[in-house]
Enzyme design. Structure first.
Site, PDB file in Angstrom:
ATOM      1  CB  CYS A   1       3.446   7.830   2.664  1.00  0.00           C
ATOM      2  SG  CYS A   1       4.023   6.707   3.938  1.00  0.00           S
TER       3      CYS A   1
ATOM      4  CB  CYS B   1       3.549  -0.936  13.368  1.00  0.00           C
ATOM      5  SG  CYS B   1       3.670  -0.981  11.581  1.00  0.00           S
TER       6      CYS B   1
ATOM      7  CB  CYS C   1       2.399   2.259   8.761  1.00  0.00           C
ATOM      8  SG  CYS C   1       3.527   0.983   8.333  1.00  0.00           S
TER       9      CYS C   1
ATOM     10  CB  CYS D   1       7.781  -4.455   8.660  1.00  0.00           C
ATOM     11  SG  CYS D   1       9.183  -3.645   9.443  1.00  0.00           S
TER      12      CYS D   1
ATOM     13  CB  CYS E   1       6.973  -0.939  15.736  1.00  0.00           C
ATOM     14  SG  CYS E   1       8.612  -0.534  15.115  1.00  0.00           S
TER      15      CYS E   1
ATOM     16  CD  GLU F   1      -1.180  -0.018   3.726  1.00  0.00           C
ATOM     17  OE1 GLU F   1      -2.019  -0.933   3.756  1.00  0.00           O
ATOM     18  OE2 GLU F   1      -1.070   0.843   4.619  1.00  0.00           O
TER      19      GLU F   1
HETATM   20  S1  SF4 Z   1       6.656   1.139  12.241  1.00  0.00           S
HETATM   21 FE1  SF4 Z   1       5.937  -0.760  11.287  1.00  0.00          FE
HETATM   22  S2  SF4 Z   1       6.766  -0.732   9.211  1.00  0.00           S
HETATM   23 FE2  SF4 Z   1       7.903   0.816  10.403  1.00  0.00          FE
HETATM   24  S3  SF4 Z   1       9.714  -0.293  11.189  1.00  0.00           S
HETATM   25 FE3  SF4 Z   1       8.145  -0.454  12.782  1.00  0.00          FE
HETATM   26  S4  SF4 Z   1       7.104  -2.407  12.332  1.00  0.00           S
HETATM   27 FE4  SF4 Z   1       8.243  -1.832  10.493  1.00  0.00          FE
END
Ligand code: SF4
Length: 356
Positions: free
Chosen positions: A106, A120, A338, A113, A117, A93
């Protein structure tokens, strides 16, 4: 069947080599890149190339395309979110944000990923794979093409802040940044590109040494290691002091002011003492803190700090001489954070690929 190499993945030097192998003068490389980055889908559309040469290109290469799967316009009209289908049926996306000064894209650098985090949605199912430089280029090309068709301004700023940790896909990301800067193509100024990292300190130093003056945006989200490791497990590898030192090095090498991102999460990192500790941590070189009120993501526990807490936190930082901005929240009604939209699309499917 062996797939033909995708020419959208090629740097100028790589196109020049291919052109020379086909017995053509080197200047043809720039002609080809101009067409590719304009968004042509077939070598036959490159009308200033000799026909026999176009035929040879067709035989040996392909032009990889990503396909717009869905587009969602925010109610306020300030954001458009795109879901793209990749050639292997993975989904990514990206978001166009409309500001008074122009359109910002963006974009994603990975499918999923692995940074973990906790706030996220992109990381919930881990990393699927890296995006190629050509797949990053395709996001810009497809969006530009659609904006132009609608009589709108092309993308003027890029933020590498969508799904993925750009520095975890280092060589493709750096290749993309150089490619999107080519004068015969998108011609994006390095200064209009912002790369966001969760603090992979050695890679930040490597990037500083590349000599690409892009803006670096470093996700801190906490003023000390204990809290940061809880919010961002990747922080266990790189202590906060190393991240700050790498940020300082980046500033010294590039002259670019560092942005520190700080997501405010209710009852976790939003107290007065956190603001004091943060101000102490980052003092000493030009930087500013960008406050991001947490987006509430279904399936994740974190809550947004109340407005009065957000205001108090900002005041605390400012009273200690920190330059603070607050991220404008665009596209909340289209799952603007995100990875949220992609995740909604994938929920309930067997794996992370889109089954048509
Ligand atoms: S915010 Fe989400 S996409 Fe960005 S580094 Fe952390 S886990 Fe990965």
């Amino acid at each position: 069947m062996i797939e033909k190499p995708d020419m959208l993945d090629f740097s100028l030097e790589e196109v020049e080599q291919a052109v020379q192998r086909l017995g053509q003068p080197g200047y043809r490389a720039k002609q080809i890149l101009k067409w590719l980055h304009k968004g042509v889908s077939h070598f036959d559309e490159m009308t200033d190339l000799p026909q026999a040469f176009r035929q040879s290109l067709n035989e040996q290469f392909q032009i990889g395309r990503i396909q717009i799967l869905e587009r969602h316009h925010s109610n306020t009209g300030d954001a458009i979110k795109y879901l793209f289908l990749l050639s292997d049926h993975n989904i990514i996306e990206c978001v166009v944000m409309r500001y008074k000064y122009g359109n910002t894209l963006c974009l994603s650098t990975q499918v999923g990923c692995r940074m973990g985090c906790r706030f996220c949605a992109s990381t919930i199912n881990g990393l699927v794979r890296n995006l190629s430089a050509g797949e990053m280029m395709s996001q810009v090309i497809e969006v530009n093409r659609e904006l132009e068709e609608n009589g709108e301004r092309r993308i003027g700023n890029l933020v590498l802040m969508g799904t993925g940790e750009p520095l975890d896909n280092y060589s493709n990301t750096v290749k993309f940044i150089k490619m999107v800067h080519y004068p015969m193509g998108i011609n994006m100024s390095y200064r209009n590109i912002t790369l966001s990292t969760c603090g992979l300190a050695p890679r930040m130093i490597e990037l500083a040494d590349e000599g690409l003056p892009v803006t670096l945006s470093v996700s801190l989200h906490a003023p000390n290691d204990k809290l940061r490791r809880f919010i961002m497990p990747a922080a266990s590898v790189y202590p906060i002091i190393d991240v700050i030192e790498a940020s300082r090095y980046y500033y010294e090498k590039t002259g670019r002011r560092i942005t520190f991102e700080y997501i405010l999460i209710k009852d976790l990192n939003d107290r007065k003492e956190h603001a004091e500790e943060l101000a102490e941590l980052i003092k000493g070189f030009p930087s500013h803190v960008n406050i991001i009120p947490a987006n509430e993501v279904s399936g994740l526990d974190f809550r947004r700090s109340p407005e009065r807490t957000i205001q108090r936190f900002i005041r605390e930082l400012e009273s200690r001489g920190v330059v603070v901005t607050r991220r404008r929240e665009l596209g909340l009604d289209i799952e603007g954070a995100c990875g949220q939209l992609r995740r909604s699309r994938l929920t309930g499917r067997r794996n992370q690929r889109y089954e048509r």
